[in-house]
Design an enzyme around this catalytic site. Structure first.
Site, PDB file in Angstrom:
ATOM      1  N   ARG A  50      -0.933   9.181  -0.365  1.00  0.00           N
ATOM      2  CA  ARG A  50      -2.088   9.696  -1.097  1.00  0.00           C
ATOM      3  C   ARG A  50      -2.014  11.181  -1.414  1.00  0.00           C
ATOM      4  NH1 ARG A  50      -6.752   6.249   2.068  1.00  0.00           N
ATOM      5  NH2 ARG A  50      -6.166   4.315   1.034  1.00  0.00           N
ATOM      6  N   ARG A  79      -3.127  10.553   6.221  1.00  0.00           N
ATOM      7  CA  ARG A  79      -3.249   9.165   6.676  1.00  0.00           C
ATOM      8  C   ARG A  79      -2.718   8.211   5.618  1.00  0.00           C
ATOM      9  NH1 ARG A  79      -6.982   4.957   5.869  1.00  0.00           N
ATOM     10  NH2 ARG A  79      -8.463   6.239   4.718  1.00  0.00           N
ATOM     11  N   GLU A 118      -6.775   1.819  -3.247  1.00  0.00           N
ATOM     12  CA  GLU A 118      -5.324   1.893  -3.420  1.00  0.00           C
ATOM     13  C   GLU A 118      -4.749   0.496  -3.700  1.00  0.00           C
ATOM     14  OE1 GLU A 118      -3.591   4.759  -0.809  1.00  0.00           O
ATOM     15  OE2 GLU A 118      -2.078   3.314  -0.214  1.00  0.00           O
ATOM     16  N   PHE A 141       0.862  -1.184   0.000  1.00  0.00           N
ATOM     17  CA  PHE A 141       0.000   0.000   0.000  1.00  0.00           C
ATOM     18  C   PHE A 141       0.899   1.234   0.000  1.00  0.00           C
ATOM     19  CE2 PHE A 141      -4.659   0.538   1.246  1.00  0.00           C
ATOM     20  CZ  PHE A 141      -5.092  -0.498   0.452  1.00  0.00           C
ATOM     21  N   HIS A 183     -12.166  12.041   0.724  1.00  0.00           N
ATOM     22  CA  HIS A 183     -12.211  10.669   1.224  1.00  0.00           C
ATOM     23  C   HIS A 183     -12.223  10.539   2.741  1.00  0.00           C
ATOM     24  CE1 HIS A 183     -11.505   6.383   1.160  1.00  0.00           C
ATOM     25  NE2 HIS A 183     -10.336   6.483   1.746  1.00  0.00           N
ATOM     26  N   HIS A 240      -8.524  11.220  -1.899  1.00  0.00           N
ATOM     27  CA  HIS A 240      -7.996   9.940  -2.396  1.00  0.00           C
ATOM     28  C   HIS A 240      -7.695  10.099  -3.876  1.00  0.00           C
ATOM     29  CE1 HIS A 240      -7.580   5.724  -3.348  1.00  0.00           C
ATOM     30  NE2 HIS A 240      -7.684   5.422  -2.062  1.00  0.00           N
ATOM     31  N   GLN A 291      -8.331  14.392   3.612  1.00  0.00           N
ATOM     32  CA  GLN A 291      -7.657  13.546   2.629  1.00  0.00           C
ATOM     33  C   GLN A 291      -8.454  13.439   1.334  1.00  0.00           C
ATOM     34  OE1 GLN A 291      -6.819   9.034   3.181  1.00  0.00           O
ATOM     35  NE2 GLN A 291      -4.862  10.107   3.130  1.00  0.00           N
ATOM     36  N   LEU A 329     -14.930   5.254  -4.902  1.00  0.00           N
ATOM     37  CA  LEU A 329     -13.536   4.860  -4.688  1.00  0.00           C
ATOM     38  C   LEU A 329     -13.093   3.669  -5.531  1.00  0.00           C
ATOM     39  CD1 LEU A 329     -11.041   5.363  -2.810  1.00  0.00           C
ATOM     40  CD2 LEU A 329     -11.862   3.410  -1.512  1.00  0.00           C
TER      41      LEU A 329
HETATM   42  C1  LIG Z   1     -15.119   3.724   0.174  1.00  0.00           C
HETATM   43  C2  LIG Z   1     -14.157   3.689   1.318  1.00  0.00           C
HETATM   44  C3  LIG Z   1     -13.149   2.740   1.338  1.00  0.00           C
HETATM   45  C4  LIG Z   1     -12.254   2.706   2.410  1.00  0.00           C
HETATM   46  N1  LIG Z   1     -11.276   1.753   2.413  1.00  0.00           N
HETATM   47  C5  LIG Z   1     -10.446   1.667   3.481  1.00  0.00           C
HETATM   48  C6  LIG Z   1      -9.490   0.633   3.568  1.00  0.00           C
HETATM   49  O1  LIG Z   1      -9.406  -0.239   2.713  1.00  0.00           O
HETATM   50  N2  LIG Z   1      -8.668   0.607   4.634  1.00  0.00           N
HETATM   51  C7  LIG Z   1      -8.741   1.519   5.642  1.00  0.00           C
HETATM   52  O2  LIG Z   1      -7.981   1.436   6.600  1.00  0.00           O
HETATM   53  N3  LIG Z   1      -9.667   2.514   5.576  1.00  0.00           N
HETATM   54  C8  LIG Z   1     -10.518   2.598   4.536  1.00  0.00           C
HETATM   55  N4  LIG Z   1     -11.448   3.595   4.491  1.00  0.00           N
HETATM   56  C9  LIG Z   1     -11.621   4.449   5.661  1.00  0.00           C
HETATM   57  C10 LIG Z   1     -12.376   3.695   6.733  1.00  0.00           C
HETATM   58  O3  LIG Z   1     -13.202   2.737   6.159  1.00  0.00           O
HETATM   59  C11 LIG Z   1     -13.231   4.637   7.585  1.00  0.00           C
HETATM   60  O4  LIG Z   1     -12.431   5.671   8.077  1.00  0.00           O
HETATM   61  C12 LIG Z   1     -13.822   3.874   8.752  1.00  0.00           C
HETATM   62  O5  LIG Z   1     -14.496   2.729   8.326  1.00  0.00           O
HETATM   63  C13 LIG Z   1     -14.754   4.728   9.607  1.00  0.00           C
HETATM   64  O6  LIG Z   1     -15.284   3.899  10.600  1.00  0.00           O
HETATM   65  P1  LIG Z   1     -16.058   4.463  11.855  1.00  0.00           P
HETATM   66  O7  LIG Z   1     -16.380   3.290  12.719  1.00  0.00           O
HETATM   67  O8  LIG Z   1     -15.289   5.567  12.461  1.00  0.00           O
HETATM   68  O9  LIG Z   1     -17.386   5.091  11.263  1.00  0.00           O
HETATM   69  P2  LIG Z   1     -18.441   4.572  10.161  1.00  0.00           P
HETATM   70  O10 LIG Z   1     -18.164   3.202   9.697  1.00  0.00           O
HETATM   71  O11 LIG Z   1     -18.546   5.657   9.178  1.00  0.00           O
HETATM   72  O12 LIG Z   1     -19.782   4.491  11.008  1.00  0.00           O
HETATM   73  C14 LIG Z   1     -20.397   5.631  11.552  1.00  0.00           C
HETATM   74  C15 LIG Z   1     -21.529   5.163  12.428  1.00  0.00           C
HETATM   75  O13 LIG Z   1     -22.051   6.281  13.143  1.00  0.00           O
HETATM   76  C16 LIG Z   1     -23.450   6.302  13.066  1.00  0.00           C
HETATM   77  N5  LIG Z   1     -23.880   7.705  13.175  1.00  0.00           N
HETATM   78  C17 LIG Z   1     -23.367   8.779  12.538  1.00  0.00           C
HETATM   79  N6  LIG Z   1     -24.025   9.897  12.906  1.00  0.00           N
HETATM   80  C18 LIG Z   1     -24.969   9.517  13.805  1.00  0.00           C
HETATM   81  C19 LIG Z   1     -25.972  10.205  14.541  1.00  0.00           C
HETATM   82  N7  LIG Z   1     -26.152  11.531  14.426  1.00  0.00           N
HETATM   83  N8  LIG Z   1     -26.775   9.488  15.354  1.00  0.00           N
HETATM   84  C20 LIG Z   1     -26.634   8.126  15.471  1.00  0.00           C
HETATM   85  N9  LIG Z   1     -25.702   7.437  14.796  1.00  0.00           N
HETATM   86  C21 LIG Z   1     -24.872   8.124  13.979  1.00  0.00           C
HETATM   87  C22 LIG Z   1     -23.784   5.667  11.727  1.00  0.00           C
HETATM   88  O14 LIG Z   1     -25.080   5.133  11.753  1.00  0.00           O
HETATM   89  C23 LIG Z   1     -22.710   4.568  11.659  1.00  0.00           C
HETATM   90  O15 LIG Z   1     -23.130   3.409  12.325  1.00  0.00           O
HETATM   91  C24 LIG Z   1     -12.362   3.641   3.446  1.00  0.00           C
HETATM   92  C25 LIG Z   1     -13.366   4.585   3.418  1.00  0.00           C
HETATM   93  C26 LIG Z   1     -14.245   4.629   2.362  1.00  0.00           C
HETATM   94  C27 LIG Z   1     -15.295   5.691   2.364  1.00  0.00           C
END
Ligand SMILES: Cc1cc2nc3c(=O)[nH]c(=O)nc-3n(C[C@H](O)[C@H](O)[C@H](O)COP(=O)(O)OP(=O)(O)OC[C@H]3O[C@@H](n4cnc5c(N)ncnc54)[C@H](O)[C@@H]3O)c2cc1C
Length: 569
Positions: free
Chosen positions: A277, A382, A246, A117, A345, A233, A231, A243
């Site tokens: 990135r 990141r 990577e 990566f 991203h 992407h 960031q 997306l």
């Molecule tokens: C398309 C994509 C691909 C990615 N690929 C990678 C990868 O391969 N490797 C890597 O390391 N990172 C990757 N990332 C980044 C990584 O996936 C995210 O940063 C990470 O998954 C975020 O996780 P989280 O648990 O913080 O929040 P999220 O998974 O975004 O979850 C947020 C949660 O909060 C809840 N929520 C939000 N607001 C409220 C509210 N007001 N009231 C109640 N609930 C709420 C939602 O319902 C949800 O359950 C990727 C990101 C994207 C967008």
């Protein structure tokens, strides 16, 4: 009134990891509240993988090298003690995920496979084809159900109630019937994900990645850290910004301009397409701006060429990418290059976490983990694969710390949370009666286009000042805006309205901190200050909420072993 000892807001990877850990304590009541059904959280969209120095592919890898790569990747803005902790914990968390049931892709000898990566010294990214987030999210959710974690699904948290420097509860709306509830809790963990929807016009995120938790904590008096670092992407699909992992470059994909050149040679001769990135995104934009791309305006692009990888590898390792390219661009990467352009991203900034071992914020009993938090392990940029890692490494101890805090906290019998519930209910009732000529979408698009054009990949004083003025104007217009639907059942217009209010606060904090940081570092690239300036800006910004916009202060970066050097790849 609903009551918990530990309440987790968000059911993505970070929230579920915290919930799973907290649910091991049988003497505390744990609940998770989430605006979307847990398995629809954005974590499920993560494609490429999760980093840990298992050294399965190259025996020379180690947590020390992972630490250094991350510090350098962060352009020296990450806190080095926290980064070291994350990289040391990484292998343990991967094996824990494996034991919980995550089906990682394998090497021929059966060990977990790892792919190269960006910005990494060795192939270090563990993956499950190109659906890594999906399998992690589903596994964690299954385990939470097995541990009897209580879920309030499709509930929207809109406020954090703090009194005397301590959490008292949250205000939430049950989206299904529109009822407003106060939820009492001794400890709360925010895990609400990122804010890339500030850049609505071109981004990779779920529709709900509107930074709610950040804005909620900010309004409740908790500062936001390093908001200027967003960031972009490198490889989003041309038309949608969806997306392309990577991992596609990790598997050997080339970036090509309209002269047929692998242009990364000019920008990062050693790492080429696998530079970090921020550098690859800037290189692609430069090629496009200087006329070496195809197309025009928002639809301009360069090529990501995977054809030389062959059909077998593409089908095995990148099946989802192939489907996305076919469905959204009409291009089969086995036969044609994919048109790509950088896309918003990830949020490096977020809720200020003071203590990385517990993820506690400056308000007692309030914790933040995952993308909504800023620990800070990602600093100014990141590395791919480090976010899924951040979720599980910090989610787990935060769950345990919140349990410990709640155990030692007697139930509050004096604070009148019921009165807050009444106030919030009346406010929502008033809001539903309101009328306006303006449409949510107009303000949202104007905000997003302004941020994309003026506080985007390349930044400069004048456009940023214009953006700050524009956001202020939009905030004024927002005051007169109405949700546009007065119903109670599944009133998504109300939710969109509240989310837009959060996005505007965050856009303002991003633009103001970006204008104030007169240097270029990581993802923050200023044409008028092209150099990094460690003397004046080797520090984190903290934005404190005020009615008139953020009040910004700075704190030191924690440096342990690695003195800042020039960043070359
Ligand atoms: C398309 C994509 C691909 C990615 N690929 C990678 C990868 O391969 N490797 C890597 O390391 N990172 C990757 N990332 C980044 C990584 O996936 C995210 O940063 C990470 O998954 C975020 O996780 P989280 O648990 O913080 O929040 P999220 O998974 O975004 O979850 C947020 C949660 O909060 C809840 N929520 C939000 N607001 C409220 C509210 N007001 N009231 C109640 N609930 C709420 C939602 O319902 C949800 O359950 C990727 C990101 C994207 C967008």
């Amino acid at each position: 009134m609903l009551k918990y000892d530990v309440l987790i807001v968000g059911a993505g990877g970070a929230g579920l990891m915290a919930a799973l850990e907290a649910s091991k304590a049988k003497d505390v009541k744990v609940g998770v509240v989430t605006k979307v059904y847990p398995t629809r959280s954005h974590t499920g969209a993560a494609q490429g993988g999760i980093n840990a120095a298992l050294a399965n592919v190259d025996a020379s890898d180690s947590p020390e090298v992972h630490t250094f790569d991350t510090v350098k990747g962060s352009d020296y803005l990450g806190d080095q003690d926290a980064i070291e902790y994350m990289c040391q914990e990484a292998p343990k968390r991967i094996y824990e995920l494996e034991h919980l049931g995550v089906p990682f892709s394998r090497l021929p000898d059966g060990r977990i496979a790892q792919r190269p990566f960006g910005g990494a010294g060795f192939p270090r990214t563990c993956y499950a084809a190109d659906k890594t987030g999906h399998v992690i999210l589903h596994t964690l959710y299954e385990q939470c159900l097995r541990n009897d974690v209580e879920f309030l699904n499709e509930w929207f948290v809109k406020e954090l109630i703090v009194d005397n420097g301590e959490v008292k509860g949250v205000i939430a709306i049950d989206i299904r019937n529109g009822e407003v509830h106060a939820i009492q809790t001794k400890a709360v963990i925010f895990a609400t994900g990122g804010y890339a929807r500030v850049y609505w016009v071109r981004n990779t995120n779920a529709i709900g990645s509107t930074g709610d938790g950040m804005a909620i904590c900010y309004r409740a008096g908790i500062p936001l850290k390093d908001m200027e670092f967003v960031q972009f992407h490198p490889t989003g699909l041309r038309s949608t910004g969806i997306l392309v992992t990577e991992g596609a470059r990790g598997e050997g994909g080339y970036l090509i301009n309209n002269k047929g050149e692998r242009f990364m040679e000019k920008y990062a001769p050693e790492k080429m397409e696998l530079a970090p990135r921020d550098m690859v995104a800037r290189a692609m934009e430069t090629e496009i701006i200087e006329g070496r791309g195809w197309g025009e305006g928002m639809m301009a692009y360069v090529h990501l060429d995977l054809r030389h990888l062959g059909a077998k590898k593409i089908k095995e390792r990148l099946p989802q990418i192939r489907m996305l390219a076919i469905d959204f661009e009409g291009v089969d990467p086995i036969e044609e290059p994919i048109p790509v352009r950088p896309t918003a991203h990830y949020s490096m900034g977020g809720i200020h976490v003071e203590d990385y071992k517990t993820s506690m914020t400056p308000v007692k009993g309030v914790y933040a983990v995952g993308e909504c938090a800023c620990v800070s392990v990602h600093g100014a940029n990141r590395l791919g694969g480090n976010s899924l890692l951040d979720l599980v490494v910090f989610g787990k101890p935060a769950g345990a710390a919140a349990v410990e805090y709640a155990r030692n906290k007697p139930e509050d019998t004096t604070f009148n949370l019921k009165a807050e519930e009444e106030r919030a209910r009346k406010e929502i009732e008033e809001l539903l009666k309101k009328e306006s000529k303006e449409n949510i979408n107009d303000i949202r698009i104007e905000m997003a286009q302004t941020m994309w054009d003026k506080v985007g990949i390349f930044r400069e004083e004048k456009p940023m000042l214009e953006a700050i003025e524009k956001i202020k104007e939009l905030k004024e217009r927002y005051k007169n805006l109405a949700p546009g639907d007065s119903g109670k059942l599944f009133n998504t217009a109300l939710i969109n309205y509240l989310e837009l209010g959060f996005l505007l606060d965050l856009a303002e904090a991003i633009a103001i901190t970006a204008e104030m940081r007169k240097e270029s570092r990581g993802a923050h690239a200023r044409r008028d200050y092209p150099k990094r300036d460690d003397e004046n800006f080797l520090k984190h910004s903290l934005s404190y909420y005020t009615e008139d916009g953020p009040k910004v202060e700075y704190i030191d970066v924690r440096i342990t072993k690695y003195e800042p050097q020039e960043r070359k790849y």
